[in-house]
Scaffold this motif. Structure first.
Motif, PDB file in Angstrom:
ATOM      1  N   ILE A   1       0.866  -1.177   0.000  1.00  0.00           N
ATOM      2  CA  ILE A   1       0.000   0.000   0.000  1.00  0.00           C
ATOM      3  C   ILE A   1       0.901   1.224   0.000  1.00  0.00           C
ATOM      4  O   ILE A   1       1.832   1.320   0.798  1.00  0.00           O
ATOM      5  N   ILE A   2       0.636   2.157  -0.898  1.00  0.00           N
ATOM      6  CA  ILE A   2       1.418   3.385  -0.997  1.00  0.00           C
ATOM      7  C   ILE A   2       0.652   4.463  -0.234  1.00  0.00           C
ATOM      8  O   ILE A   2      -0.466   4.828  -0.612  1.00  0.00           O
ATOM      9  N   TYR A   3       1.238   4.992   0.818  1.00  0.00           N
ATOM     10  CA  TYR A   3       0.590   5.996   1.642  1.00  0.00           C
ATOM     11  C   TYR A   3       0.801   7.388   1.046  1.00  0.00           C
ATOM     12  O   TYR A   3       1.773   7.625   0.333  1.00  0.00           O
ATOM     13  N   PRO A   4      -0.124   8.337   1.310  1.00  0.00           N
ATOM     14  CA  PRO A   4      -0.044   9.669   0.701  1.00  0.00           C
ATOM     15  C   PRO A   4       1.268  10.414   0.937  1.00  0.00           C
ATOM     16  O   PRO A   4       1.620  11.292   0.157  1.00  0.00           O
ATOM     17  N   VAL A   5       2.003  10.077   1.963  1.00  0.00           N
ATOM     18  CA  VAL A   5       3.292  10.736   2.223  1.00  0.00           C
ATOM     19  C   VAL A   5       4.274  10.470   1.082  1.00  0.00           C
ATOM     20  O   VAL A   5       5.084  11.328   0.730  1.00  0.00           O
ATOM     21  N   ASN A   6       4.168   9.305   0.456  1.00  0.00           N
ATOM     22  CA  ASN A   6       5.106   8.910  -0.604  1.00  0.00           C
ATOM     23  C   ASN A   6       4.627   9.258  -2.008  1.00  0.00           C
ATOM     24  O   ASN A   6       5.315   8.972  -2.975  1.00  0.00           O
ATOM     25  N   TRP A   7       3.446   9.873  -2.144  1.00  0.00           N
ATOM     26  CA  TRP A   7       2.909  10.179  -3.464  1.00  0.00           C
ATOM     27  C   TRP A   7       3.691  11.301  -4.127  1.00  0.00           C
ATOM     28  O   TRP A   7       4.118  12.255  -3.479  1.00  0.00           O
ATOM     29  N   THR A   8       3.855  11.195  -5.433  1.00  0.00           N
ATOM     30  CA  THR A   8       4.494  12.257  -6.218  1.00  0.00           C
ATOM     31  C   THR A   8       3.410  13.203  -6.732  1.00  0.00           C
ATOM     32  O   THR A   8       2.221  12.955  -6.559  1.00  0.00           O
ATOM     33  N   GLU A   9       3.827  14.290  -7.397  1.00  0.00           N
ATOM     34  CA  GLU A   9       2.852  15.233  -7.951  1.00  0.00           C
ATOM     35  C   GLU A   9       1.985  14.564  -9.017  1.00  0.00           C
ATOM     36  O   GLU A   9       0.792  14.855  -9.119  1.00  0.00           O
ATOM     37  N   ASP A  10       2.575  13.687  -9.825  1.00  0.00           N
ATOM     38  CA  ASP A  10       1.806  12.986 -10.858  1.00  0.00           C
ATOM     39  C   ASP A  10       0.740  12.090 -10.236  1.00  0.00           C
ATOM     40  O   ASP A  10      -0.395  12.037 -10.710  1.00  0.00           O
ATOM     41  N   ILE A  11       1.106  11.393  -9.185  1.00  0.00           N
ATOM     42  CA  ILE A  11       0.146  10.532  -8.501  1.00  0.00           C
ATOM     43  C   ILE A  11      -0.961  11.383  -7.884  1.00  0.00           C
ATOM     44  O   ILE A  11      -2.133  11.018  -7.922  1.00  0.00           O
ATOM     45  N   GLU A  12      -0.608  12.540  -7.322  1.00  0.00           N
ATOM     46  CA  GLU A  12      -1.594  13.452  -6.747  1.00  0.00           C
ATOM     47  C   GLU A  12      -2.605  13.901  -7.797  1.00  0.00           C
ATOM     48  O   GLU A  12      -3.798  13.956  -7.533  1.00  0.00           O
ATOM     49  N   ARG A  13      -2.120  14.229  -9.002  1.00  0.00           N
ATOM     50  CA  ARG A  13      -3.009  14.669 -10.075  1.00  0.00           C
ATOM     51  C   ARG A  13      -3.970  13.560 -10.486  1.00  0.00           C
ATOM     52  O   ARG A  13      -5.166  13.790 -10.667  1.00  0.00           O
ATOM     53  N   VAL A  14      -3.447  12.351 -10.631  1.00  0.00           N
ATOM     54  CA  VAL A  14      -4.291  11.215 -11.002  1.00  0.00           C
ATOM     55  C   VAL A  14      -5.293  10.921  -9.883  1.00  0.00           C
ATOM     56  O   VAL A  14      -6.465  10.614 -10.140  1.00  0.00           O
ATOM     57  N   TYR A  15      -4.864  11.066  -8.652  1.00  0.00           N
ATOM     58  CA  TYR A  15      -5.747  10.867  -7.502  1.00  0.00           C
ATOM     59  C   TYR A  15      -6.909  11.870  -7.523  1.00  0.00           C
ATOM     60  O   TYR A  15      -8.067  11.491  -7.351  1.00  0.00           O
ATOM     61  N   GLU A  16      -6.598  13.147  -7.733  1.00  0.00           N
ATOM     62  CA  GLU A  16      -7.645  14.175  -7.762  1.00  0.00           C
ATOM     63  C   GLU A  16      -8.641  13.909  -8.884  1.00  0.00           C
ATOM     64  O   GLU A  16      -9.843  14.086  -8.709  1.00  0.00           O
ATOM     65  N   TYR A  17      -8.153  13.491 -10.039  1.00  0.00           N
ATOM     66  CA  TYR A  17      -9.030  13.176 -11.172  1.00  0.00           C
ATOM     67  C   TYR A  17      -9.967  12.019 -10.825  1.00  0.00           C
ATOM     68  O   TYR A  17     -11.172  12.087 -11.046  1.00  0.00           O
ATOM     69  N   ASN A  18      -9.407  10.943 -10.272  1.00  0.00           N
ATOM     70  CA  ASN A  18     -10.210   9.769  -9.940  1.00  0.00           C
ATOM     71  C   ASN A  18     -11.163  10.036  -8.781  1.00  0.00           C
ATOM     72  O   ASN A  18     -12.229   9.430  -8.700  1.00  0.00           O
ATOM     73  N   LYS A  19     -10.781  10.927  -7.885  1.00  0.00           N
ATOM     74  CA  LYS A  19     -11.667  11.267  -6.773  1.00  0.00           C
ATOM     75  C   LYS A  19     -12.917  11.972  -7.288  1.00  0.00           C
ATOM     76  O   LYS A  19     -14.011  11.776  -6.768  1.00  0.00           O
ATOM     77  N   LYS A  20     -12.754  12.793  -8.345  1.00  0.00           N
ATOM     78  CA  LYS A  20     -13.923  13.447  -8.946  1.00  0.00           C
ATOM     79  C   LYS A  20     -14.818  12.437  -9.644  1.00  0.00           C
ATOM     80  O   LYS A  20     -16.039  12.582  -9.666  1.00  0.00           O
ATOM     81  N   ILE A  21     -14.220  11.422 -10.228  1.00  0.00           N
ATOM     82  CA  ILE A  21     -14.995  10.401 -10.935  1.00  0.00           C
ATOM     83  C   ILE A  21     -15.762   9.507  -9.957  1.00  0.00           C
ATOM     84  O   ILE A  21     -16.876   9.073 -10.248  1.00  0.00           O
TER      85      ILE A  21
END
Length: 115
Positions: free
Chosen positions: A59-79
């Motif tokens: 499991i990758i915790y938010p502390v280790n997320w990169t900016e690219d992962i953050e962007r993909v996360y925000e997109y999927n959270k809206k979906i």
């Protein structure tokens, strides 16, 4: 009272894993809990998320997320569609409600006739 967890949305990502640097193993999953009692069912407003890497099985915790992962996360959270936040009443609630109305109506009727 019981709680059930439902998966709202699952999405694969082509980003690099911060642990193993694999590009095809990341998966976002969004969950929502639902509280169920004898009288109603209601989803909780809070949505939980998890980022899992299938390549290194961690499991990758938010502390280790990169900016690219953050962007993909925000997109999927809206979906990720949340369940409706309305109350779903069960038939037992209606039975108790009708019984209470009948009881009140009968007590008013007998009080009016007693006077």
């Amino acid at each position: 009272m019981s709680t059930k967890t439902y998966t709202l949305h699952t999405a694969r990502s082509k980003n690099n894993c911060p642990n193993c640097f694999g590009t095809d193993g990341l998966e976002f999953t969004f969950f929502q809990d639902e509280i169920e009692t004898l009288f109603y069912k209601k989803p909780v407003k809070q949505i939980e998320e998890k980022l899992y890497c299938h390549t290194c099985t961690t499991i990758i915790y938010p502390v280790n997320w990169t900016e690219d992962i953050e962007r993909v996360y925000e997109y999927n959270k809206k979906i990720a569609e949340t369940n409706k936040h309305n109350l779903q009443v069960k038939p037992l609630f209606y039975i108790v409600l009708i019984a209470a109305i009948i009881l009140i109506a009968l007590s008013i009727y007998f009080l009016m006739n007693a006077l």
